[in-house]
Design an enzyme around this catalytic site. Sequence first.
Site, PDB file in Angstrom:
ATOM      1  N   CYS A 151      45.966  38.962  44.980  1.00 24.15           N
ATOM      2  CA  CYS A 151      45.143  39.480  43.875  1.00 24.15           C
ATOM      3  C   CYS A 151      43.649  39.366  44.163  1.00 24.15           C
ATOM      4  O   CYS A 151      42.856  40.047  43.526  1.00 24.15           O
ATOM      5  CB  CYS A 151      45.506  38.781  42.577  1.00 24.15           C
ATOM      6  SG  CYS A 151      45.204  37.003  42.580  1.00 24.15           S
TER       7      CYS A 151
ATOM      8  N   HIS B  99      48.919  36.790  34.312  1.00 22.79           N
ATOM      9  CA  HIS B  99      47.877  37.750  34.719  1.00 22.79           C
ATOM     10  C   HIS B  99      48.513  39.151  34.762  1.00 22.79           C
ATOM     11  O   HIS B  99      48.652  39.746  35.820  1.00 22.79           O
ATOM     12  CB  HIS B  99      47.325  37.349  36.086  1.00 22.79           C
ATOM     13  CG  HIS B  99      46.023  37.996  36.439  1.00 22.79           C
ATOM     14  ND1 HIS B  99      45.333  38.816  35.570  1.00 22.79           N
ATOM     15  CD2 HIS B  99      45.275  37.945  37.584  1.00 22.79           C
ATOM     16  CE1 HIS B  99      44.221  39.233  36.156  1.00 22.79           C
ATOM     17  NE2 HIS B  99      44.164  38.728  37.369  1.00 22.79           N
TER      18      HIS B  99
ATOM     19  N   ARG C 185      39.767  36.657  28.950  1.00 23.76           N
ATOM     20  CA  ARG C 185      40.191  35.804  30.077  1.00 23.76           C
ATOM     21  C   ARG C 185      39.909  34.372  29.637  1.00 23.76           C
ATOM     22  O   ARG C 185      38.743  34.008  29.458  1.00 23.76           O
ATOM     23  CB  ARG C 185      39.418  36.158  31.348  1.00 23.76           C
ATOM     24  CG  ARG C 185      39.581  35.128  32.441  1.00 23.76           C
ATOM     25  CD  ARG C 185      39.071  35.572  33.783  1.00 23.76           C
ATOM     26  NE  ARG C 185      39.967  36.541  34.377  1.00 23.76           N
ATOM     27  CZ  ARG C 185      39.954  36.886  35.669  1.00 23.76           C
ATOM     28  NH1 ARG C 185      39.080  36.339  36.485  1.00 23.76           N
ATOM     29  NH2 ARG C 185      40.804  37.775  36.132  1.00 23.76           N
TER      30      ARG C 185
ATOM     31  N   ASP D 192      48.752  33.844  46.558  1.00 20.17           N
ATOM     32  CA  ASP D 192      47.539  33.685  45.747  1.00 20.17           C
ATOM     33  C   ASP D 192      46.862  32.402  46.233  1.00 20.17           C
ATOM     34  O   ASP D 192      47.433  31.661  47.052  1.00 20.17           O
ATOM     35  CB  ASP D 192      47.959  33.574  44.259  1.00 20.17           C
ATOM     36  CG  ASP D 192      46.778  33.565  43.298  1.00 20.17           C
ATOM     37  OD1 ASP D 192      45.640  33.847  43.723  1.00 20.17           O
ATOM     38  OD2 ASP D 192      46.998  33.273  42.107  1.00 20.17           O
TER      39      ASP D 192
ATOM     40  N   ARG E  90      43.127  48.087  40.124  1.00 17.64           N
ATOM     41  CA  ARG E  90      42.853  47.458  38.830  1.00 17.64           C
ATOM     42  C   ARG E  90      42.174  48.480  37.911  1.00 17.64           C
ATOM     43  O   ARG E  90      42.475  48.553  36.725  1.00 17.64           O
ATOM     44  CB  ARG E  90      41.934  46.238  39.017  1.00 17.64           C
ATOM     45  CG  ARG E  90      42.553  45.074  39.775  1.00 17.64           C
ATOM     46  CD  ARG E  90      43.693  44.435  39.006  1.00 17.64           C
ATOM     47  NE  ARG E  90      43.290  43.962  37.696  1.00 17.64           N
ATOM     48  CZ  ARG E  90      42.683  42.798  37.451  1.00 17.64           C
ATOM     49  NH1 ARG E  90      42.428  41.973  38.442  1.00 17.64           N
ATOM     50  NH2 ARG E  90      42.353  42.433  36.213  1.00 17.64           N
TER      51      ARG E  90
ATOM     52  N   GLN F 153      46.874  42.310  36.552  1.00 14.01           N
ATOM     53  CA  GLN F 153      46.971  42.342  38.019  1.00 14.01           C
ATOM     54  C   GLN F 153      48.306  42.925  38.453  1.00 14.01           C
ATOM     55  O   GLN F 153      48.393  43.652  39.442  1.00 14.01           O
ATOM     56  CB  GLN F 153      46.815  40.918  38.570  1.00 14.01           C
ATOM     57  CG  GLN F 153      46.824  40.858  40.085  1.00 14.01           C
ATOM     58  CD  GLN F 153      45.612  41.513  40.717  1.00 14.01           C
ATOM     59  OE1 GLN F 153      44.493  41.220  40.331  1.00 14.01           O
ATOM     60  NE2 GLN F 153      45.821  42.409  41.678  1.00 14.01           N
TER      61      GLN F 153
HETATM   62  N1  NVA Z   1      45.607  32.194  40.157  1.00 15.15           N
HETATM   63  C1  NVA Z   1      44.225  32.597  40.210  1.00 15.15           C
HETATM   64  C2  NVA Z   1      44.103  34.079  40.043  1.00 15.15           C
HETATM   65  C3  NVA Z   1      42.695  34.599  40.142  1.00 15.15           C
HETATM   66  C4  NVA Z   1      42.596  36.072  39.919  1.00 15.15           C
HETATM   67  C5  NVA Z   1      43.440  31.857  39.146  1.00 15.15           C
HETATM   68  O1  NVA Z   1      43.941  31.708  38.026  1.00 15.15           O
HETATM   69  O2  NVA Z   1      42.328  31.412  39.436  1.00 15.15           O
HETATM   70  N1   CP Z   2      42.207  39.433  40.788  1.00 13.94           N
HETATM   71  C1   CP Z   2      41.314  39.165  39.816  1.00 13.94           C
HETATM   72  O1   CP Z   2      41.665  39.050  38.642  1.00 13.94           O
HETATM   73  O2   CP Z   2      40.043  39.090  40.248  1.00 13.94           O
HETATM   74  P1   CP Z   2      38.779  38.576  39.426  1.00 13.94           P
HETATM   75  O3   CP Z   2      38.990  37.091  39.176  1.00 13.94           O
HETATM   76  O4   CP Z   2      37.621  38.866  40.299  1.00 13.94           O
HETATM   77  O5   CP Z   2      38.713  39.320  38.117  1.00 13.94           O
END
Ligand code: NVA
Ligand code: CP
Length: 298
Positions: free
Chosen positions: A257, A129, A102, A217, A285, A132
Amino acid sequence: MNPRHFISLLDLSSEELRQIINRAIELKNKRDRDYQPLKGQILAMIFEKSSTRTRISFEAGMVHFGGSALFLSPRDTQLGRGEPLQDSAKVISSMVDCIMLRTNNHDTVTTFAQYSSVPVINGLTDQLHPCQLLADMQTFFEYRGDIKGKTVAWIGDGNNMCNSYIHAAMQLDFKLHIACPPDYLPQQSYIEAGGERIQFFDTALEAAKDSSLIVTDVWTSMGQEDEQAIRELAFRDYQIDSTIMNAAQTDALFMHCLPAHRGEEVTSEVIDGPQSVVFPEAENRLHAQKALLEFLLC
Ligand code: NVA
Ligand code: CP
């Protein structure tokens, strides 16, 4: 032989994606803890950003399958002190069976994949992502059957989740209505890739019409915290409330998500209401990524 990576949904064929979704549903229903196809295998998980769902689902999934997972943060490894990505990828992949990352920049994941001798999984970047989306699509299939030919409304930021929804629309053949503030549209390359499957609307209400699934989101993604105030203004007409849900099909589902901000991108009434499937979506997930790990490693 080059390992198979999962950086984007486009790394799979449509058939493979459907196969993973169906397998995820099967694994969930069987809940067979004696099935341990990854005995002795190790997943390295590199997190440059926070996570609850992604970390726990990958770690639990590896344990269910008889393997184990290592949590690595740049702060505690040489990654945070500037060791070249290609060196890190070569070293880490020589010791583990799969690597999940990540990262802030999408290029970090693609560079890692280029130099890794084992499969690399994108656990979220600034652009995509895909994990997800495996869970979201599994959830839709469970509740409503195949998504082919349906209409989905993406309302909010044209961010990493939105880009992955464009990929999902391409792969699973559904229509994607998008309503984003003008300055927050998805990047042009994703819009072009989506082609005729995506359609833009000026308002959330118009985008919701005819939709079987409403998705949103956060307005401020990780790394954008300095923009919170300006984003709250820009997105104020894009909140999912009961008026938006009522404009969609009567059996429309709501997904997010998570983590969510009640009172910002979605009202409590909607996210905690009968059309919301956000908690099965979160649980999925685990199942979807187990199906992915099995696909990549077995
Ligand atoms: N768009 C959000 C998704 C988190 C799971 C982010 O990148 O923070
Ligand atoms: N939806 C998602 O990816 O959650 P986290 O940021 O908690 O991993």
